[in-house]
Design a protein around this motif. Structure first.
Motif, mmCIF file in Angstrom:
data_model
loop_
_atom_site.group_PDB
_atom_site.id
_atom_site.type_symbol
_atom_site.label_atom_id
_atom_site.label_comp_id
_atom_site.label_asym_id
_atom_site.label_seq_id
_atom_site.Cartn_x
_atom_site.Cartn_y
_atom_site.Cartn_z
ATOM 1 N N SER A 96 0.838 -1.204 0.000
ATOM 2 C CA SER A 96 0.000 0.000 0.000
ATOM 3 C C SER A 96 0.869 1.248 0.000
ATOM 4 O O SER A 96 2.092 1.192 0.184
ATOM 5 N N CYS A 97 0.226 2.403 -0.188
ATOM 6 C CA CYS A 97 0.953 3.682 -0.148
ATOM 7 C C CYS A 97 0.124 4.705 0.611
ATOM 8 O O CYS A 97 -1.063 4.516 0.878
ATOM 9 N N ASP A 98 0.771 5.803 0.955
ATOM 10 C CA ASP A 98 0.116 6.889 1.673
ATOM 11 C C ASP A 98 -0.211 8.021 0.706
ATOM 12 O O ASP A 98 0.380 8.137 -0.363
ATOM 13 N N ASP A 99 -1.131 8.881 1.133
ATOM 14 C CA ASP A 99 -1.519 10.011 0.296
ATOM 15 C C ASP A 99 -1.460 11.319 1.077
ATOM 16 O O ASP A 99 -0.775 12.255 0.690
ATOM 17 N N TYR A 100 -2.144 11.382 2.244
ATOM 18 C CA TYR A 100 -2.244 12.625 3.004
ATOM 19 C C TYR A 100 -1.462 12.620 4.314
ATOM 20 O O TYR A 100 -1.092 13.677 4.811
ATOM 21 N N PHE A 101 -1.253 11.451 4.890
ATOM 22 C CA PHE A 101 -0.499 11.397 6.135
ATOM 23 C C PHE A 101 0.204 10.047 6.236
ATOM 24 O O PHE A 101 -0.208 9.075 5.594
ATOM 25 N N PRO A 102 1.296 9.960 7.007
ATOM 26 C CA PRO A 102 2.072 8.716 7.082
ATOM 27 C C PRO A 102 1.238 7.546 7.600
ATOM 28 O O PRO A 102 0.373 7.719 8.464
ATOM 29 N N TYR A 103 1.505 6.388 7.052
ATOM 30 C CA TYR A 103 0.827 5.144 7.429
ATOM 31 C C TYR A 103 -0.678 5.194 7.178
ATOM 32 O O TYR A 103 -1.453 4.460 7.784
ATOM 33 N N GLU A 104 -1.084 6.065 6.261
ATOM 34 C CA GLU A 104 -2.508 6.179 5.925
ATOM 35 C C GLU A 104 -3.016 4.937 5.219
ATOM 36 O O GLU A 104 -4.146 4.523 5.390
ATOM 37 N N ARG A 105 -2.183 4.369 4.347
ATOM 38 C CA ARG A 105 -2.564 3.218 3.524
ATOM 39 C C ARG A 105 -3.878 3.533 2.771
ATOM 40 O O ARG A 105 -4.931 2.972 3.048
ATOM 41 N N ALA A 106 -3.770 4.429 1.820
ATOM 42 C CA ALA A 106 -4.931 4.979 1.109
ATOM 43 C C ALA A 106 -5.318 4.093 -0.063
ATOM 44 O O ALA A 106 -4.504 3.854 -0.965
ATOM 45 N N ALA A 107 -6.559 3.631 -0.052
ATOM 46 C CA ALA A 107 -7.041 2.749 -1.123
ATOM 47 C C ALA A 107 -7.072 3.471 -2.461
ATOM 48 O O ALA A 107 -6.678 2.904 -3.495
ATOM 49 N N GLY A 108 -7.572 4.720 -2.476
ATOM 50 C CA GLY A 108 -7.667 5.452 -3.732
ATOM 51 C C GLY A 108 -6.314 5.673 -4.367
ATOM 52 O O GLY A 108 -6.106 5.413 -5.556
ATOM 53 N N ALA A 109 -5.347 6.176 -3.581
ATOM 54 C CA ALA A 109 -4.002 6.413 -4.106
ATOM 55 C C ALA A 109 -3.343 5.113 -4.539
ATOM 56 O O ALA A 109 -2.651 5.061 -5.569
ATOM 57 N N SER A 110 -3.547 4.052 -3.774
ATOM 58 C CA SER A 110 -2.953 2.758 -4.122
ATOM 59 C C SER A 110 -3.521 2.227 -5.430
ATOM 60 O O SER A 110 -2.794 1.682 -6.269
ATOM 61 N N ALA A 111 -4.836 2.378 -5.619
ATOM 62 C CA ALA A 111 -5.473 1.875 -6.836
ATOM 63 C C ALA A 111 -5.104 2.722 -8.054
ATOM 64 O O ALA A 111 -4.733 2.182 -9.108
ATOM 65 N N PHE A 112 -5.189 4.034 -7.931
ATOM 66 C CA PHE A 112 -4.865 4.914 -9.066
ATOM 67 C C PHE A 112 -3.433 4.691 -9.543
ATOM 68 O O PHE A 112 -3.165 4.562 -10.736
ATOM 69 N N SER A 113 -2.490 4.661 -8.594
ATOM 70 C CA SER A 113 -1.091 4.548 -8.992
ATOM 71 C C SER A 113 -0.765 3.146 -9.501
ATOM 72 O O SER A 113 0.046 2.998 -10.428
#
Length: 569
Positions: A96-113
């Motif tokens: 997973s990856c973060d988008d707005y804050f550390p350790y967020e594990r953002a589904a949207g950012a992970s899927a888009f990228s």
């Protein structure tokens, strides 16, 4: 209509995307697109969403149009691969990856990228085992992660990611997870054709979900009939919100966006001609500068790659201009109302519902309404019934009014707060033949800003226990910044009345107790929104309409009096 317009507008964004990219092969952040991280060093982690920008570059590399300086340039190819590898190396161990804050594990950012990286990898025919291992790791995480909030576009993106990675790696390991999310998307689609985004219908994000489904429909053979049915309904819904000037959506939607992803309409247009007619009107808007500006550091990628894909799959044979049915279309679940009146009386104009529109369009006959070409002289009103009556009004294909309701600056609790009428609420609504009445209450705008202390607290939480519960933190932030409404001590009545070829709009605002004395300024603006949505608050030409300043009139009011505003539009 020239397909090259899509390519020209998209390619104009590539220099900025390259500026956002660390292009130094000897840099530890080589391939990172978050300039605030690698260059300015003003944030402490890179946004994973930024790695989506590899896809516009890969498409620019393949787009053979005159005056494209990026076509078949080897440096572009190298930078795309570097971007994919940086996405892999900057991801968490679970993919997973973060988008707005550390350790967020953002589904949207992970899927888009992930989508962008996989598509770019295949488009440029790369061969890199590290990238393939990363694709599998991230797909594993997406398959099992459940995010807070009802965002259909994220669910559809994840389905598409799992489909693409599964095909690339020749595995069916995500078949069950993919089917579960696919069924969820179909189940979430309302009978009116729209897909929910947080608290309702957003025609902008709707076009992104439509694009995902159109891609899936094109990839699958034989095609799922339910998928085709969902696309027909989705295109029909979108046709209601392409404005006569070629603009689309806006502040009357649940997420306040002007998003429009044209590629899905080219794909669906192979068998739904209306989809191509929608794109043609949107292209007219592009030509006349009616598209919003998405050229900021975080969201520049989405529309860039989608425009290039629309150029790539553009269908040369185009249908007739989109007819604009006269009458009233009331989407009761979406709380949206579209009314089109002729500037001169047409005897056969009448009232219709969204389902009737769909049925009648399929038969190409509309006995209870009149369809006229997009060149006709029409007054078109788009109203949100659960946002106080926020509206846009067009006359003869031109925007003449955009209204996001009352906005008051009020001294409250020792602070200056903003009371607004455009927040989603359960307003009382009455709809008659030529009259709409909406009664509701203003709410306090969501205007929280980060401070050094708040940032330190958030970082401390995420670096300790919060890293194990990122979805809980996300849910709390959504409640603070996006969803819900806290009532302010003002209530209103908004009335729309159609008379003699004009809309007469009457607003009356009432103050509880001594609240008028606490009002510092008041007005009605064309583009005021107050929830946090990443794709909202972009600039669009319609926002040049002037602010209606009501401050002096409020200062004259005494306790028990109401503020009344009458307009003829």
């Amino acid at each position: 209509m020239s397909r090259d317009l899509f390519a020209r507008i998209a390619l104009a964004q590539i220099p900025k995307i390259l500026t956002l990219l660390d292009r130094n092969p000897h840099s530890p952040t080589y391939g990172c697109f978050d300039r605030n991280f690698w260059h300015y060093k003003i944030i402490d982690f890179p946004s994973g969403m930024s790695q989506e920008f590899v896809w516009p570059l890969a498409l620019a590399y393949q787009t053979d149009v005159p005056e494209n300086p990026f076509y078949q340039e080897s440096s572009i190819r190298d930078w795309v691969e570097a971007g994919i590898l940086y996405a892999a190396r900057s991801a968490h161990a679970d993919g997973s990856c973060d988008d707005y804050f550390p350790y967020e594990r953002a589904a949207g950012a992970s899927a888009f990228s992930l989508l962008a990286c996989v598509e770019s990898y295949q488009l440029l025919e790369l061969d890199n085992k590290e990238a393939l291992r990363f694709f599998e790791r991230r797909a594993d995480w997406l398959a099992h992660h459940e995010e807070s909030g009802q965002l259909t576009n994220h669910q559809a993106l994840i389905v598409l990611c799992l489909e693409l990675v599964g095909r690339l790696l020749q595995t069916s390991k995500w078949k069950r997870a993919k089917l579960r999310r696919f069924e969820r998307v179909l189940d979430w689609q309302r009978d009116e054709g729209w897909f929910p985004e947080y608290e309702g219908c957003d025609p902008g994000y709707h076009t992104l979900t439509l694009w995902c489904l159109a891609r899936l429909e094109r990839m699958r053979s034989p095609s799922d009939p339910r998928l085709k049915e969902a696309l027909v309904k989705a295109v029909e819904l979108a046709s209601l919100f392409i404005h006569p000037d070629g603009s689309y959506g806006g502040e009357y939607s649940s997420r306040n966006t002007y998003n429009f992803f044209p590629h899905g309409f080219e794909l669906a247009g192979r068998w739904i001609p209306k989809a191509l007619a929608i794109n043609d009107l949107f292209l007219q808007g592009l030509e006349n500068g009616k598209a919003p500006c998405y050229a900021d550091d975080h969201i520049i990628g989405h529309h860039t790659w989608n425009y290039l894909l629309a150029w790539q799959d553009f269908i040369e044979e185009r249908p007739e201009p989109l007819p604009r049915p006269l009458g009233q279309i009331w989407l009761k679940e979406a709380n949206l109302l579209v009314i089109r009146h002729p500037t001169v009386e047409i005897e056969s104009a009448g009232e219709i519902g969204a389902k009737e529109v769909e049925e009648e369009n399929e038969r190409s006959e509309m006995p209870e309404t009149t369809a006229i070409s997009s060149e006709g002289a029409i007054v078109e009103l788009y109203v949100s019934l659960n946002k106080g009556g926020t509206f846009k009004l067009f006359r003869d294909r031109q925007l003449v009014a955009s209204d996001t309701h009352f906005s008051l600056q009020v001294r409250h609790g020792g602070k200056l707060k903003n009371a607004v009428g455009h927040l989603i609420a359960n307003d009382k609504v009455s709809i008659e033949k030529n009259e709409i009445i909406i009664i509701g209450q203003l709410g306090w705008a969501k205007q929280q800003q980060m401070t050094p202390l708040k940032m330190m607290i958030l970082r401390s939480v995420m670096l300790t226990g919060g890293r194990f519960f990122p979805n809980l933190i996300r849910k709390i932030l959504q409640a603070m910044l996006i969803t819900g409404k806290q009532d302010a001590p003002f209530h209103f009545t908004r009335t729309f009345r159609w008379e003699d070829g004009y809309w007469n709009i009457s607003d009356e605002l009432f103050s509880q107790s001594k609240s008028w004395k606490k009002v510092v300024s008041a007005g009605i603006g064309c583009a005021q929104t107050s929830i946090y949505i990443v794709m909202s608050r972009t600039f669009q030409l319609g926002q040049l309409l002037p602010w209606l300043d009501l401050t002096d009139r409020v200062k004259e009011l005494s306790q028990g009096q109401s503020l009344r505003v009458d307009r003829k539009l």
